[in-house]
Design an enzyme around this catalytic site. Sequence first.
Site, short mmCIF file in Angstrom:
data_model
loop_
_atom_site.label_atom_id
_atom_site.label_comp_id
_atom_site.label_asym_id
_atom_site.label_seq_id
_atom_site.Cartn_x
_atom_site.Cartn_y
_atom_site.Cartn_z
N ALA A 124 38.40 -16.78 -19.34
CA ALA A 124 38.46 -16.48 -20.57
C ALA A 124 39.67 -17.11 -21.37
O ALA A 124 40.62 -17.58 -20.93
CB ALA A 124 39.01 -15.00 -20.48
N TYR B 148 47.76 -22.83 -28.60
CA TYR B 148 46.73 -23.11 -27.52
C TYR B 148 47.24 -24.10 -26.58
O TYR B 148 46.92 -24.04 -25.46
CB TYR B 148 45.35 -23.50 -28.52
CG TYR B 148 44.14 -23.82 -27.33
CD1 TYR B 148 43.45 -22.69 -26.89
CD2 TYR B 148 43.64 -24.97 -27.33
CE1 TYR B 148 42.37 -22.90 -26.27
CE2 TYR B 148 42.68 -25.22 -26.46
CZ TYR B 148 41.80 -24.27 -26.03
OH TYR B 148 40.69 -24.40 -25.13
P1 NAD Z 1 34.17 -18.74 -25.47
O1 NAD Z 1 34.69 -18.18 -26.94
O2 NAD Z 1 32.26 -19.18 -25.83
O3 NAD Z 1 34.11 -17.73 -24.47
C1 NAD Z 1 35.39 -17.21 -23.94
C2 NAD Z 1 34.94 -15.66 -23.46
O4 NAD Z 1 36.32 -15.21 -23.12
C3 NAD Z 1 34.33 -14.67 -24.58
O5 NAD Z 1 33.17 -14.34 -24.03
C4 NAD Z 1 35.45 -13.72 -24.63
O6 NAD Z 1 35.03 -12.40 -24.84
C5 NAD Z 1 36.32 -13.69 -23.51
N1 NAD Z 1 37.49 -13.18 -23.74
C6 NAD Z 1 38.51 -13.50 -24.61
N2 NAD Z 1 39.50 -12.79 -24.54
C7 NAD Z 1 39.34 -11.88 -23.48
C8 NAD Z 1 40.14 -10.79 -22.84
N3 NAD Z 1 41.33 -10.53 -23.51
N4 NAD Z 1 39.81 -10.19 -21.99
C9 NAD Z 1 38.55 -10.51 -21.45
N5 NAD Z 1 37.76 -11.57 -21.90
C10 NAD Z 1 38.31 -12.37 -23.10
O7 NAD Z 1 34.47 -19.72 -25.11
P2 NAD Z 1 34.23 -21.13 -24.18
O8 NAD Z 1 33.90 -22.28 -25.08
O9 NAD Z 1 33.17 -20.96 -23.29
O10 NAD Z 1 35.43 -21.52 -23.22
C11 NAD Z 1 35.69 -21.17 -22.24
C12 NAD Z 1 37.31 -21.51 -21.78
O11 NAD Z 1 37.07 -23.07 -21.65
C13 NAD Z 1 38.30 -21.06 -22.56
O12 NAD Z 1 39.61 -20.87 -21.73
C14 NAD Z 1 38.56 -22.12 -23.38
O13 NAD Z 1 39.96 -22.32 -23.90
C15 NAD Z 1 38.06 -23.53 -22.29
N6 NAD Z 1 37.81 -24.55 -23.22
C16 NAD Z 1 36.74 -24.88 -23.77
C17 NAD Z 1 36.50 -26.09 -24.59
C18 NAD Z 1 35.00 -26.15 -25.30
O14 NAD Z 1 34.92 -27.18 -25.96
N7 NAD Z 1 34.24 -25.11 -25.44
C19 NAD Z 1 37.31 -27.17 -24.54
C20 NAD Z 1 38.44 -26.78 -23.69
C21 NAD Z 1 38.66 -25.76 -22.97
#
Ligand code: NAD
Length: 442
Positions: free
Chosen positions: A284, A348
């Site tokens: 998350a 972040y």
């Molecule tokens: P996303 O926003 O699609 O999914 C994140 C999920 O976390 C959501 O379902 C949200 O409801 C949940 N969440 C947020 N706050 C929460 C809380 N307080 N309690 C419980 N659940 C919570 O994001 P994503 O793109 O799938 O990213 C997943 C992870 O990968 C994250 O940690 C993000 O920082 C990291 N990340 C993503 C990318 C990218 O390019 N998409 C790049 C680097 C890192």
Amino acid sequence: MSDRYASFAHTAPGRALVKRLGLPDPPRLRRYHPGDPLTHGPVRVDAAPGGRLVEPLAKLLTSAGVEISDPNTPRQAALLFDATGITDSSGLRALFDFFHPLARALHPSGRVVVFGTPPEDCASIREATAQRALEGLTRSIGKEFRRGTTAQLVYVAPGAERAVESTVRFLLSGRSAYVSGQVIRIGPAEVPEVDWTRPLDGRIALVTGAARGIGATLAEVLAADGARVVALDVPDAGDALAGVANAVGGTAVQLDLTAPDAPLRLADHLADRHGRVDIVVHNAGITRDKTLGRMTPDRWDSVLEVNLSSQERINEVLLDRALIPHGGRLIGVSSIAGIAGNPGQTNYATSKAGVIGLVQSMAPVLADRGITVNAVAPGFIETRLTARIPLVIREVGRRMNSMAQGGLPVDVAQTIAWLASPGSAGITGNVIRVCGQSMLGA
Ligand code: NAD
């Protein structure tokens, strides 16, 4: 989210235009599908004199059904070189002698893996110097060979020769399609027998942020590898979360991780339902981007809370209550922003660098309990998070890597599944970028 440029570049007229104008040329990456062979062709394996890995590697590949090629085989699926025998800089010539004649012999989505001794474990300064030099070779090959080739350096500590199989399998397969230019460290460890078709059989895996994006795909991948998935997300995402949990035959936990009672409620749930949790993936995460001068305190606090502090509190409670057994796996999700920094993302990047700090500080402490702690650091992954980035910045983020394209959630999920495997007992304190060898922070 679709990458329209890549789709166009894969058509015949698109390919011609890309070539003529010298535009980025995103190759089709070989990704894993259940039942795929480990490699799509023969693998060349060689060593500098005195290498201690070449024999175990050849044995491992043969038992995995991989054809080991001779020097005259024209096309190779992978090139594996055991450089552990190199003890001074003059010995580095062995790398040139091996790779030079084979540089144009790799299939598309080929694999290059160099094995070395961690410099800190070397017997002399000269040996440590030469072993450190391996990094320059592998990172350059990743940038030079193109066509979906990945290149990695695997440092294998003395005594860890038998702990390499999960890593070799991951790196050769389509599971590591978007991982390149990485340095992986493997230490000595007792590795149990692993069923490589379902390595996570019988494991309980908690995935936070599982309602969508990377977390939802991760739930699928871990379940496909045999794990029983506990999918967690905020109550507002309840419907989507239930959909994910049902699809993978797992259970859903609606919980805001930042709630003061979240760690205890989660620990109670895991204790009551399963008695333990073998794999914890802190996926998350949120972004609340603003330049530092314009950032409000709540934007700073919420990002730090979700991405770092709540995870620390949960780890502490799960460990205090001994719910993570011997063989447990803690896996954090960092970001290349946490490695390289990013304008507008001070909050972040701080939280994601903190995830790396957590991994590095906890790994030695948890080693005695047989629990590994690692992180993945995704680059540009095609999700809703990156779909919100303005077009020009998005295109730059997508193309500025050795693959000239964004990764998919499955690329991150497969990397996490490798770290979660019982076969990865020797991997701890590692941060693996899933970024197609992004130029950022490389
Ligand atoms: P996303 O926003 O699609 O999914 C994140 C999920 O976390 C959501 O379902 C949200 O409801 C949940 N969440 C947020 N706050 C929460 C809380 N307080 N309690 C419980 N659940 C919570 O994001 P994503 O793109 O799938 O990213 C997943 C992870 O990968 C994250 O940690 C993000 O920082 C990291 N990340 C993503 C990318 C990218 O390019 N998409 C790049 C680097 C890192």
